[in-house]
Design an enzyme around this catalytic site. Structure first.
Site, PDB file in Angstrom:
ATOM      1  N   GLU A   1      41.378  21.267  47.057  1.00 23.76           N
ATOM      2  CA  GLU A   1      42.072  22.021  48.108  1.00 23.76           C
ATOM      3  C   GLU A   1      40.990  22.644  48.980  1.00 23.76           C
ATOM      4  O   GLU A   1      40.148  23.387  48.477  1.00 23.76           O
ATOM      5  CB  GLU A   1      42.943  23.134  47.497  1.00 23.76           C
ATOM      6  CG  GLU A   1      43.924  22.669  46.437  1.00 23.76           C
ATOM      7  CD  GLU A   1      45.017  21.768  46.974  1.00 23.76           C
ATOM      8  OE1 GLU A   1      45.237  21.760  48.200  1.00 23.76           O
ATOM      9  OE2 GLU A   1      45.641  21.062  46.176  1.00 23.76           O
TER      10      GLU A   1
ATOM     11  N   CYS B   1      42.388  30.631  53.501  1.00 22.59           N
ATOM     12  CA  CYS B   1      42.422  29.252  54.004  1.00 22.59           C
ATOM     13  C   CYS B   1      43.589  29.082  54.959  1.00 22.59           C
ATOM     14  O   CYS B   1      43.554  28.264  55.855  1.00 22.59           O
ATOM     15  CB  CYS B   1      42.515  28.283  52.849  1.00 22.59           C
ATOM     16  SG  CYS B   1      43.876  28.659  51.759  1.00 22.59           S
TER      17      CYS B   1
HETATM   18  P1  NAD Z   1      32.690  27.181  48.598  1.00 19.62           P
HETATM   19  O1  NAD Z   1      32.994  25.745  48.823  1.00 19.62           O
HETATM   20  O2  NAD Z   1      31.434  27.709  49.127  1.00 19.62           O
HETATM   21  O3  NAD Z   1      32.703  27.489  47.034  1.00 19.62           O
HETATM   22  C1  NAD Z   1      33.786  27.152  46.207  1.00 19.62           C
HETATM   23  C2  NAD Z   1      33.271  26.965  44.797  1.00 19.62           C
HETATM   24  O4  NAD Z   1      32.415  25.816  44.769  1.00 19.62           O
HETATM   25  C3  NAD Z   1      32.448  28.131  44.266  1.00 19.62           C
HETATM   26  O5  NAD Z   1      32.735  28.331  42.905  1.00 19.62           O
HETATM   27  C4  NAD Z   1      31.036  27.630  44.447  1.00 19.62           C
HETATM   28  O6  NAD Z   1      30.104  28.240  43.560  1.00 19.62           O
HETATM   29  C5  NAD Z   1      31.199  26.166  44.120  1.00 19.62           C
HETATM   30  N1  NAD Z   1      30.131  25.276  44.580  1.00 19.62           N
HETATM   31  C6  NAD Z   1      29.234  25.489  45.572  1.00 19.62           C
HETATM   32  N2  NAD Z   1      28.415  24.410  45.682  1.00 19.62           N
HETATM   33  C7  NAD Z   1      28.830  23.515  44.761  1.00 19.62           C
HETATM   34  C8  NAD Z   1      28.398  22.212  44.393  1.00 19.62           C
HETATM   35  N3  NAD Z   1      27.377  21.598  45.001  1.00 19.62           N
HETATM   36  N4  NAD Z   1      29.063  21.578  43.401  1.00 19.62           N
HETATM   37  C9  NAD Z   1      30.109  22.163  42.795  1.00 19.62           C
HETATM   38  N5  NAD Z   1      30.556  23.395  43.079  1.00 19.62           N
HETATM   39  C10 NAD Z   1      29.908  24.067  44.061  1.00 19.62           C
HETATM   40  O7  NAD Z   1      33.956  28.000  49.156  1.00 19.62           O
HETATM   41  P2  NAD Z   1      34.204  29.566  49.120  1.00 19.62           P
HETATM   42  O8  NAD Z   1      33.322  30.229  50.113  1.00 19.62           O
HETATM   43  O9  NAD Z   1      34.188  30.067  47.731  1.00 19.62           O
HETATM   44  O10 NAD Z   1      35.718  29.646  49.624  1.00 19.62           O
HETATM   45  C11 NAD Z   1      36.075  29.544  50.964  1.00 19.62           C
HETATM   46  C12 NAD Z   1      36.564  28.138  51.288  1.00 19.62           C
HETATM   47  O11 NAD Z   1      37.624  27.790  50.409  1.00 19.62           O
HETATM   48  C13 NAD Z   1      37.148  28.049  52.690  1.00 19.62           C
HETATM   49  O12 NAD Z   1      36.761  26.834  53.256  1.00 19.62           O
HETATM   50  C14 NAD Z   1      38.652  28.083  52.448  1.00 19.62           C
HETATM   51  O13 NAD Z   1      39.413  27.509  53.465  1.00 19.62           O
HETATM   52  C15 NAD Z   1      38.748  27.324  51.160  1.00 19.62           C
HETATM   53  N6  NAD Z   1      39.985  27.634  50.437  1.00 19.62           N
HETATM   54  C16 NAD Z   1      40.972  26.693  50.411  1.00 19.62           C
HETATM   55  C17 NAD Z   1      42.176  26.971  49.769  1.00 19.62           C
HETATM   56  C18 NAD Z   1      43.290  25.960  49.724  1.00 19.62           C
HETATM   57  O14 NAD Z   1      44.219  26.135  48.930  1.00 19.62           O
HETATM   58  N7  NAD Z   1      43.265  24.910  50.523  1.00 19.62           N
HETATM   59  C19 NAD Z   1      42.358  28.210  49.160  1.00 19.62           C
HETATM   60  C20 NAD Z   1      41.322  29.143  49.198  1.00 19.62           C
HETATM   61  C21 NAD Z   1      40.133  28.843  49.834  1.00 19.62           C
END
Ligand code: NAD
Length: 542
Positions: free
Chosen positions: A310, A344
């Site tokens: 997501e 999001c």
């Molecule tokens: P992010 O992608 O930076 O991080 C999400 C998770 O991924 C964290 O736990 C992070 O540590 C991990 N991560 C980072 N690099 C990684 C890698 N190389 N491999 C695996 N995991 C890794 O996102 P964020 O800043 O935590 O959240 C904001 C984003 O999430 C926004 O883009 C928002 O739109 C999205 N979001 C989407 C939904 C939805 O339901 N569609 C809901 C909430 C947030």
């Protein structure tokens, strides 16, 4: 295994064991937990008490958890309060790449027994955990006020959503546990679901309990074992969730907790040959990387990994000429600036028809000027800080980009709050060209692009001109316009004549498509199936 009789410690009476039995038997159907009404004195007092309690417990050490063992390392990260960056929320032991391997081994071993427990037993764990969350409702919300800078209302909403997921997925596990039969004379046919295996759950910080609990308990309810990695910005809330679930009757090794930087432990987790499925919520950049890595097969890998991802959004609200402009402006303000635009689902584009453009912009600006800005623990603050310094820098960078692309209509000053926390005031850009970067890229902060459209055809075209398809909405008094928007504005969750944030489990299953994600909607009837493998067994008889 969970025994509700042992946790029957309810305040104010009531019998937990019989309530859980009623839920398991289907006698008590799912219902959403009502949101807290902070206009009531005793509820405000409960939240104030919870904030005071949590404040006394700040700064503690949190271990990672593998195979039931609580493990501390010398390498720790510090979680900070984004409203007061000098305040430490907790110290979290980081899991290393070696620990990740151990966690996969533990989860694989635990899968042997957990995959054979009945759906009823698995559902019971979720219901016991939900009860504890209800019991600690204000305290769990208070942790989010401190660790994620959520205001009271937003923190309470996250908490309610978390409990809803547990209650909903427990019942979904039971619903899907009934095999379908297609028997004919001389032959029986059975269609049923089995768990997939070891699931890695990777969560964001912005709904620190709800999204983590949703993905984790869906995986568990379906019979998988889990390795959960919280965001580096919400590890304490993540640790508390793991503690609650593990004390609710999960056998050792079924839920493992590996906090640590995504850039270090993300790839080893996703790529491990013994990981069968990855449930991710976060940015498009990381999501696409996970999809790519999961597509590679490694030596010893027996199956193709399933990815549920997501991701982000660039959500638009269309304001038609016959719209109630007061309501439209209010809906935009709440959707664009609730939790500082860090949802999001947040509105980041308002597409407004020519005839009402100036009037709408005037009302929108007025209402944005009225927003109360302050630290998240202040009950009067609607608008708080961004999550961290990187987020603040990113938003400030986009404001500079926007100044070259459009007209800056408003940038609220946050004064000395900027020295205390990661504050950036609400921003409105007017006359934004639809293809401008600020109208196309996810900023994930309080920056709204107001775009002019000559008619509803152009408004819908502009709304759809995005890589993302998560949420969207329209304000109009005309049935014909609303029906048209419903047909032609292609997003996962469309809201008509209301705000575009705040989906509710079961009532508004949530999730998008295009670059917003691959997966069926969270809190909906298809979600749990993604964590399962369907099988068919045919037997010739007679
Ligand atoms: P992010 O992608 O930076 O991080 C999400 C998770 O991924 C964290 O736990 C992070 O540590 C991990 N991560 C980072 N690099 C990684 C890698 N190389 N491999 C695996 N995991 C890794 O996102 P964020 O800043 O935590 O959240 C904001 C984003 O999430 C926004 O883009 C928002 O739109 C999205 N979001 C989407 C939904 C939805 O339901 N569609 C809901 C909430 C947030």
């Amino acid at each position: 295994m969970a025994d509700p009789n042992e946790v029957n410690v309810r305040e104010g009476g009531g019998n937990l064991a019989s309530d859980i039995e009623a839920a398991l038997s289907g006698e008590v159907p799912f219902s959403n937990l009502p949101l807290a009404d902070f206009s009531q004195e005793e509820i405000t007092k409960a939240m104030q008490d919870a904030l005071a309690l949590v404040e006394k417990n700040l700064g503690k050490d949190y271990p990672f958890v593998i195979g039931g063992e609580l493990l501390h390392s010398d390498d720790k990260s510090v979680s900070l309060n984004p409203s007061h960056i000098h305040q430490e929320i907790g110290h979290i032991s980081k899991a290393s790449t070696v620990d990740v391997g151990d966690a996969v081994t533990a989860a694989k071993e635990a899968f042997k027994a957990w995959s054979h427990t009945s759906a009823r037993e698995r559902a019971m764990v979720l219901l016991v955990a939900a009860e504890e969350m209800r019991h600690r409702k204000y305290e769990l919300a208070a942790w989010q006020v401190y660790e994620e800078g959520k205001n009271w209302v937003e923190a309470d909403a996250d908490l309610a959503e978390s409990i809803d997921y547990l209650e909903y997925y427990a019942r979904e596990a039971l619903r899907l546990d009934m095999p379908l039969r297609f028997d004919i004379p001389g032959e029986t046919n059975e269609y049923f679901y089995e768990p997939r295996g070891v699931c890695v759950v990777i969560a964001p910080w912005n709904f620190p309990l709800a999204i983590s609990a949703g993905m984790t308990t869906a995986a568990l309810a379906a019979g998988n074992t889990v390795i959960y990695k919280p965001s580096g910005d919400s590890p304490v809330v993540g640790a508390i969730m793991v503690d609650i679930l593990n004390r609710s009757g999960l056998p050792t090794g079924v839920l493992n907790f590996v906090p640590g930087p995504g850039a270090e432990i993300g790839d080893p987790l996703v790529s491990h040959p013994d990981v069968d499925l990855i449930a991710f919520t976060g940015s498009r950049e990381v999501g696409l990387r996970i999809v790519r890595l999961a597509g590679d097969t490694r030596e010893g890998q027996r199956g193709i990994k399933r990815v549920i991802a997501e991701m982000g959004g660039k959500n638009a609200l269309i304001v038609a000429e016959d719209a109630d402009l007061e309501a439209a402006a209010m809906g935009t303000v709440i959707s664009a600036y609730g939790y500082q635009g860090q949802k999001c689902s947040a509105c980041s584009r308002a597409i407004v028809l020519e005839g009402v453009y100036d009037k709408y912009l005037e009302i929108l600006t007025e209402k944005t000027m009225q927003i109360t800005i302050g630290p998240a623990e202040d009950p009067d603050a609607f608008f708080g800080p961004l999550i961290n310094e990187a987020a603040r820098k990113k938003v400030l960078r986009y404001i500079e980009i926007g100044k070259h692309e459009a007209r800056l209509a408003l940038h609220r000053d946050v004064g000395s709050l900027a020295d205390e926390g990661y504050f950036v005031g609400p921003v409105i850009f007017a006359d934004v060209p639809p293809r401008a970067r600020i109208a196309q890229e996810e900023i994930f902060g309080p920056v709204l692009s107001v775009i002019r459209a000559k008619d509803i055809d152009e408004a819908i075209e502009v709304a759809n001109d995005s890589d993302y398809a998560l949420t969207g909405g329209a304000y109009s008094a005309s049935r014909e316009t609303l029906d048209r928007v419903k047909r032609e504005f292609k997003v996962g969750n469309l809201y008509l004549n209301r705000k575009i944030t705040g989906s509710v489990v079961n009532r508004q299953p949530f999730g998008g498509f295009k670059m917003s994600g691959i997966g069926s909607k969270a809190g909906g009837p298809d979600y749990l199936r993604q964590f399962m493998i369907p099988r068919t067994v045919t037997e010739k008889i007679g």
